[in-house]
Write a protein that holds these residues in place. Structure first.
Motif, PDB file in Angstrom:
ATOM      1  N   ARG A 231       0.855  -1.181   0.000  1.00  0.00           N
ATOM      2  CA  ARG A 231       0.000   0.000   0.000  1.00  0.00           C
ATOM      3  C   ARG A 231       0.894   1.234   0.000  1.00  0.00           C
ATOM      4  NH1 ARG A 231      -3.779  -0.089   4.764  1.00  0.00           N
ATOM      5  NH2 ARG A 231      -1.830   0.343   5.869  1.00  0.00           N
ATOM      6  N   VAL A 232       0.562   2.217  -0.846  1.00  0.00           N
ATOM      7  CA  VAL A 232       1.401   3.403  -0.978  1.00  0.00           C
ATOM      8  C   VAL A 232       0.586   4.658  -0.737  1.00  0.00           C
ATOM      9  CG1 VAL A 232       2.940   2.277  -2.645  1.00  0.00           C
ATOM     10  CG2 VAL A 232       0.985   3.589  -3.466  1.00  0.00           C
ATOM     11  N   GLU A 233       1.269   5.729  -0.389  1.00  0.00           N
ATOM     12  CA  GLU A 233       0.666   7.044  -0.318  1.00  0.00           C
ATOM     13  C   GLU A 233       1.777   8.080  -0.434  1.00  0.00           C
ATOM     14  OE1 GLU A 233       0.062   8.220   4.247  1.00  0.00           O
ATOM     15  OE2 GLU A 233      -1.082   6.435   3.668  1.00  0.00           O
ATOM     16  N   ALA A 234       1.385   9.327  -0.663  1.00  0.00           N
ATOM     17  CA  ALA A 234       2.367  10.393  -0.807  1.00  0.00           C
ATOM     18  C   ALA A 234       2.642  11.028   0.540  1.00  0.00           C
ATOM     19  CB  ALA A 234       1.868  11.445  -1.787  1.00  0.00           C
ATOM     20  N   ASN A 235       3.919  11.287   0.818  1.00  0.00           N
ATOM     21  CA  ASN A 235       4.266  11.978   2.057  1.00  0.00           C
ATOM     22  C   ASN A 235       3.733  13.409   2.049  1.00  0.00           C
ATOM     23  OD1 ASN A 235       5.635   9.872   3.333  1.00  0.00           O
ATOM     24  ND2 ASN A 235       7.477  10.253   2.124  1.00  0.00           N
ATOM     25  N   ASP A 236       3.799  14.056   0.905  1.00  0.00           N
ATOM     26  CA  ASP A 236       3.234  15.381   0.715  1.00  0.00           C
ATOM     27  C   ASP A 236       3.009  15.567  -0.776  1.00  0.00           C
ATOM     28  OD1 ASP A 236       5.706  16.407  -0.527  1.00  0.00           O
ATOM     29  OD2 ASP A 236       6.522  16.254   1.506  1.00  0.00           O
ATOM     30  N   GLU A 237       2.569  16.730  -1.176  1.00  0.00           N
ATOM     31  CA  GLU A 237       2.199  16.938  -2.574  1.00  0.00           C
ATOM     32  C   GLU A 237       3.368  16.731  -3.536  1.00  0.00           C
ATOM     33  OE1 GLU A 237       0.358  20.677  -3.064  1.00  0.00           O
ATOM     34  OE2 GLU A 237      -1.445  20.157  -1.902  1.00  0.00           O
ATOM     35  N   ARG A 238       4.565  17.034  -3.102  1.00  0.00           N
ATOM     36  CA  ARG A 238       5.710  16.952  -4.004  1.00  0.00           C
ATOM     37  C   ARG A 238       6.705  15.860  -3.612  1.00  0.00           C
ATOM     38  NH1 ARG A 238       6.143  21.324  -7.371  1.00  0.00           N
ATOM     39  NH2 ARG A 238       4.690  23.027  -6.967  1.00  0.00           N
ATOM     40  N   GLY A 239       6.474  15.226  -2.482  1.00  0.00           N
ATOM     41  CA  GLY A 239       7.409  14.217  -2.024  1.00  0.00           C
ATOM     42  C   GLY A 239       7.228  12.902  -2.752  1.00  0.00           C
ATOM     43  N   PRO A 240       8.193  12.004  -2.623  1.00  0.00           N
ATOM     44  CA  PRO A 240       8.102  10.697  -3.287  1.00  0.00           C
ATOM     45  C   PRO A 240       7.038   9.824  -2.647  1.00  0.00           C
ATOM     46  CG  PRO A 240       9.983  10.764  -1.814  1.00  0.00           C
ATOM     47  CD  PRO A 240       9.431  12.161  -1.851  1.00  0.00           C
ATOM     48  N   LEU A 241       6.527   8.884  -3.414  1.00  0.00           N
ATOM     49  CA  LEU A 241       5.575   7.923  -2.870  1.00  0.00           C
ATOM     50  C   LEU A 241       6.252   7.076  -1.802  1.00  0.00           C
ATOM     51  CD1 LEU A 241       3.662   6.608  -6.009  1.00  0.00           C
ATOM     52  CD2 LEU A 241       2.772   8.044  -4.180  1.00  0.00           C
ATOM     53  N   ALA A 242       5.488   6.745  -0.769  1.00  0.00           N
ATOM     54  CA  ALA A 242       6.008   5.923   0.323  1.00  0.00           C
ATOM     55  C   ALA A 242       5.151   4.690   0.493  1.00  0.00           C
ATOM     56  CB  ALA A 242       6.028   6.730   1.631  1.00  0.00           C
ATOM     57  N   VAL A 243       5.786   3.566   0.793  1.00  0.00           N
ATOM     58  CA  VAL A 243       5.073   2.329   1.124  1.00  0.00           C
ATOM     59  C   VAL A 243       4.695   2.397   2.599  1.00  0.00           C
ATOM     60  CG1 VAL A 243       5.279  -0.172   1.354  1.00  0.00           C
ATOM     61  CG2 VAL A 243       6.213   0.981  -0.656  1.00  0.00           C
ATOM     62  N   THR A 244       3.397   2.324   2.887  1.00  0.00           N
ATOM     63  CA  THR A 244       2.913   2.413   4.266  1.00  0.00           C
ATOM     64  C   THR A 244       2.230   1.133   4.724  1.00  0.00           C
ATOM     65  OG1 THR A 244       0.831   3.401   3.504  1.00  0.00           O
ATOM     66  CG2 THR A 244       2.617   4.901   4.116  1.00  0.00           C
ATOM     67  N   GLY A 245       2.173   0.122   3.882  1.00  0.00           N
ATOM     68  CA  GLY A 245       1.567  -1.145   4.272  1.00  0.00           C
ATOM     69  C   GLY A 245       2.139  -2.290   3.464  1.00  0.00           C
ATOM     70  N   GLY A 246       2.285  -3.446   4.105  1.00  0.00           N
ATOM     71  CA  GLY A 246       2.782  -4.627   3.404  1.00  0.00           C
ATOM     72  C   GLY A 246       4.209  -4.990   3.718  1.00  0.00           C
ATOM     73  N   VAL A 247       4.919  -4.116   4.460  1.00  0.00           N
ATOM     74  CA  VAL A 247       6.281  -4.428   4.923  1.00  0.00           C
ATOM     75  C   VAL A 247       6.236  -4.439   6.446  1.00  0.00           C
ATOM     76  CG1 VAL A 247       8.702  -3.768   4.941  1.00  0.00           C
ATOM     77  CG2 VAL A 247       7.307  -3.315   2.909  1.00  0.00           C
ATOM     78  N   LEU A 248       6.499  -5.591   7.046  1.00  0.00           N
ATOM     79  CA  LEU A 248       6.382  -5.766   8.491  1.00  0.00           C
ATOM     80  C   LEU A 248       7.724  -6.114   9.125  1.00  0.00           C
ATOM     81  CD1 LEU A 248       3.054  -7.814   8.759  1.00  0.00           C
ATOM     82  CD2 LEU A 248       3.356  -5.343   8.708  1.00  0.00           C
ATOM     83  N   ARG A 249       7.831  -5.836  10.412  1.00  0.00           N
ATOM     84  CA  ARG A 249       9.008  -6.223  11.184  1.00  0.00           C
ATOM     85  C   ARG A 249       8.534  -6.918  12.454  1.00  0.00           C
ATOM     86  NH1 ARG A 249      11.181  -1.288  14.886  1.00  0.00           N
ATOM     87  NH2 ARG A 249       9.157  -0.440  15.492  1.00  0.00           N
ATOM     88  N   PHE A 250       9.385  -7.771  13.008  1.00  0.00           N
ATOM     89  CA  PHE A 250       9.041  -8.472  14.240  1.00  0.00           C
ATOM     90  C   PHE A 250       9.770  -7.813  15.400  1.00  0.00           C
ATOM     91  CE2 PHE A 250       9.377 -11.776  17.491  1.00  0.00           C
ATOM     92  CZ  PHE A 250       8.052 -12.177  17.565  1.00  0.00           C
ATOM     93  N   VAL A 251       9.010  -7.420  16.421  1.00  0.00           N
ATOM     94  CA  VAL A 251       9.575  -6.792  17.609  1.00  0.00           C
ATOM     95  C   VAL A 251       9.552  -7.798  18.751  1.00  0.00           C
ATOM     96  CG1 VAL A 251       9.406  -4.875  19.230  1.00  0.00           C
ATOM     97  CG2 VAL A 251       8.733  -4.550  16.833  1.00  0.00           C
ATOM     98  N   PRO A 252      10.702  -8.390  19.128  1.00  0.00           N
ATOM     99  CA  PRO A 252      10.721  -9.407  20.196  1.00  0.00           C
ATOM    100  C   PRO A 252      10.560  -8.769  21.573  1.00  0.00           C
ATOM    101  CG  PRO A 252      12.940  -9.003  19.391  1.00  0.00           C
ATOM    102  CD  PRO A 252      12.032  -8.198  18.517  1.00  0.00           C
ATOM    103  N   ARG A 253       9.908  -9.493  22.469  1.00  0.00           N
ATOM    104  CA  ARG A 253       9.771  -9.057  23.861  1.00  0.00           C
ATOM    105  C   ARG A 253       9.892 -10.293  24.749  1.00  0.00           C
ATOM    106  NH1 ARG A 253       5.760  -6.166  21.124  1.00  0.00           N
ATOM    107  NH2 ARG A 253       6.071  -3.896  21.096  1.00  0.00           N
ATOM    108  N   TRP A 254      10.731 -10.212  25.779  1.00  0.00           N
ATOM    109  CA  TRP A 254      10.962 -11.328  26.693  1.00  0.00           C
ATOM    110  C   TRP A 254      10.786 -10.848  28.130  1.00  0.00           C
ATOM    111  CZ3 TRP A 254      11.765 -16.036  24.473  1.00  0.00           C
ATOM    112  CH2 TRP A 254      12.159 -16.048  23.134  1.00  0.00           C
ATOM    113  N   CYS A 255      10.238 -11.718  28.962  1.00  0.00           N
ATOM    114  CA  CYS A 255      10.089 -11.402  30.384  1.00  0.00           C
ATOM    115  C   CYS A 255      11.451 -11.484  31.075  1.00  0.00           C
ATOM    116  CB  CYS A 255       9.128 -12.381  31.062  1.00  0.00           C
ATOM    117  SG  CYS A 255       7.450 -12.287  30.447  1.00  0.00           S
ATOM    118  N   THR A 256      11.743 -10.525  31.917  1.00  0.00           N
ATOM    119  CA  THR A 256      12.992 -10.591  32.686  1.00  0.00           C
ATOM    120  C   THR A 256      12.883 -11.602  33.815  1.00  0.00           C
ATOM    121  OG1 THR A 256      12.212  -8.741  34.032  1.00  0.00           O
ATOM    122  CG2 THR A 256      13.608  -8.214  32.137  1.00  0.00           C
ATOM    123  N   ASP A 257      11.667 -11.812  34.354  1.00  0.00           N
ATOM    124  CA  ASP A 257      11.439 -12.794  35.414  1.00  0.00           C
ATOM    125  C   ASP A 257      10.103 -13.487  35.165  1.00  0.00           C
ATOM    126  OD1 ASP A 257      11.251 -14.350  37.633  1.00  0.00           O
ATOM    127  OD2 ASP A 257      11.500 -12.718  39.086  1.00  0.00           O
TER     128      ASP A 257
END
Length: 442
Positions: free
Chosen positions: A193-219
């Motif tokens: 999914r794409v959209e423009a950052n502003d009227e003259r800026g380049p198109l940006a991908v805002t959907g479809g690229v994901l990252r995994f954020v790990p979380r672990w309990c300390t105790d």
């Protein structure tokens, strides 16, 4: 519509839109043409892609014979008042899909083409095949791998997207759909999914690229979710944040971003879209797999407890019962889906229901009904089957595994129907899953 009308688009070698709205007359005209000897001509290239100058075909007499790559009707080279190159159909042309495209659609196709070429791939506009047409077909020069980038700015159904994706896949071509809106198909195939950052800026991908954020309990011992066992991780998939379209297309082409398939238990949502298919990095998949492996290690201590409870429901085994209940609570959705799918294949009706609780009259198993009549029992306790063997004989018994099936067989009537519905953690199915190097999905 969020795709800008053009100020930032620079089409190499052909034209450069001015800061005002582009010419209306070229909104519905092809950017490519076919010559019988030279092949495909691309109006966005200096040499038209065939070492010809624009003057070779523009206002030449006699006119150079050119055809539309989509409908085959004769077309001719034209220049707009702002010197934009394009091709126009001659009078009497049939209804052609290339004449239905908006300017935003055309400019997005050009950006996709330029991005792939910047990544070192060869790219062609408006390429047709056996029952399909690609907005932009890109080819890796060495391996020959091909990807079709589809600029989809109008409404389309999921079935249509699947059908066109399958048609391309049948010829070894992967398809990636690019849009500026949420739709029922977004995330159900390889898509961005794409959209423009502003009227003259380049198109940006805002959907479809994901990252995994790990979380672990300390105790883990102090965490209700993890106790009584080691932390299995509480990471999640999240949107990777805006990325310039040129960067994203280059990463997809060159393998920095890989297509990965989602499972329902991973909860990969971004906004209102569930991304069954999404692009991510190998490092992110490895981080997710580490948590999956941790869940499996933690859950193994519950497996023996559940097996014990399915053999004998002795209430003195309080610890085992508690552990088994925890397992059932975590796995109920997956197990139920498996059981209902199996019964649906066998029962001559679509009216399949399952009870909310286990029942003593069904050997502490969970009854499943077809048109209101008992059809199967999920996970009966083997120790109770013997006393109910005649009542259970007409129904299908669903066991948790081979060991459970054998125990039921020893207690049940010799003609009893028994099938296995594995209760394994869904992570076990995909802990070794590979990323999808060649998609061909639809």
């Amino acid at each position: 519509m969020t795709v800008p009308t053009a100020p930032h688009v620079v089409v190499r070698g052909g034209w450069q839109p001015e800061t005002e709205t582009p010419d209306l007359e070229v909104r519905a005209m092809p950017l490519t043409a076919v010559h019988r000897e030279q092949g495909r001509l691309d109006a966005t290239l200096d040499d038209l892609g065939c070492s010809w100058d624009w003057a070779k075909i523009y206002k030449r007499r006699p006119r150079v014979p050119l055809a539309c790559p989509e409908c085959g009707h004769s077309i001719h080279a034209k220049l707009s008042p702002r010197r934009m190159r394009y091709f126009a159909h001659d009078p009497g042309s049939p209804r052609c899909s290339l004449t239905q495209e908006s300017m935003a659609h055309r400019l997005l196709k050009i950006e996709l083409k330029n991005a792939a070429e910047a990544a070192g791939w060869e790219a062609e506009l408006e390429v047709s095949g056996n029952g399909w047409r690609a907005d932009v077909l890109v080819t890796e020069p060495n391996s020959g791998r091909q990807i079709a980038f589809e600029a989809q700015l109008s409404s389309i159904t999921l079935d249509e997207v699947h059908d066109r994706t399958r048609r391309m896949g049948a010829e070894g071509i992967d398809a990636c759909w690019v849009t500026d809106r949420d739709g029922p198909w977004l995330g159900q195939v390889a898509s961005l999914r794409v959209e423009a950052n502003d009227e003259r800026g380049p198109l940006a991908v805002t959907g479809g690229v994901l990252r995994f954020v790990p979380r672990w309990c300390t105790d883990p011992s102090k965490t209700f979710v993890c106790a009584p066992g080691p932390c299995a991780g509480h990471g999640s998939w999240e949107g990777a944040g805006p990325m310039e379209l040129t960067e994203a297309i280059g990463a997809v082409c060159n393998g920095k971003l890989h297509l990965d398939r989602h499972r329902w238990w991973e909860g990969r949502y971004q906004g209102s879209v569930r991304w069954e298919f999404a692009f991510t990095t190998r490092a992110d998949v490895d981080a997710a797999q580490e948590e999956i492996a941790a869940r499996i290690r933690r859950d193994r201590q519950y497996e023996q407890a559940l097996d014990s409870c399915l053999q004998d429901d002795d209430e003195t085994k309080g610890d085992h019962r508690q552990a088994a209940n925890q397992v059932w609570a975590k796995r109920q959705r997956d197990i139920t889906e498996r059981a209902l799918a199996l019964v649906s294949e066998r029962a001559p009706t679509s009216e399949i229901t399952i009870s909310d609780t286990a029942s003593a009259e069904w050997a502490m198993g969970v009854p499943i009904y077809a048109q209101g009549q008992p059809y199967a029992v999920l996970y009966p306790v083997a120790g109770r089957v013997s006393e109910l063997r005649h009542r259970l004989l007409p129904v299908l018994l669903l066991a948790a595994g081979e060991a459970h099936r054998q125990l039921i067989t020893e207690k049940a009537d010799r003609d009893q129907q028994i099938e296995i519905v594995a209760w394994m953690h869904p992570a076990q199915e995909t802990v070794q899953r590979a990323l999808l190097p060649g998609w061909h999905l639809g």
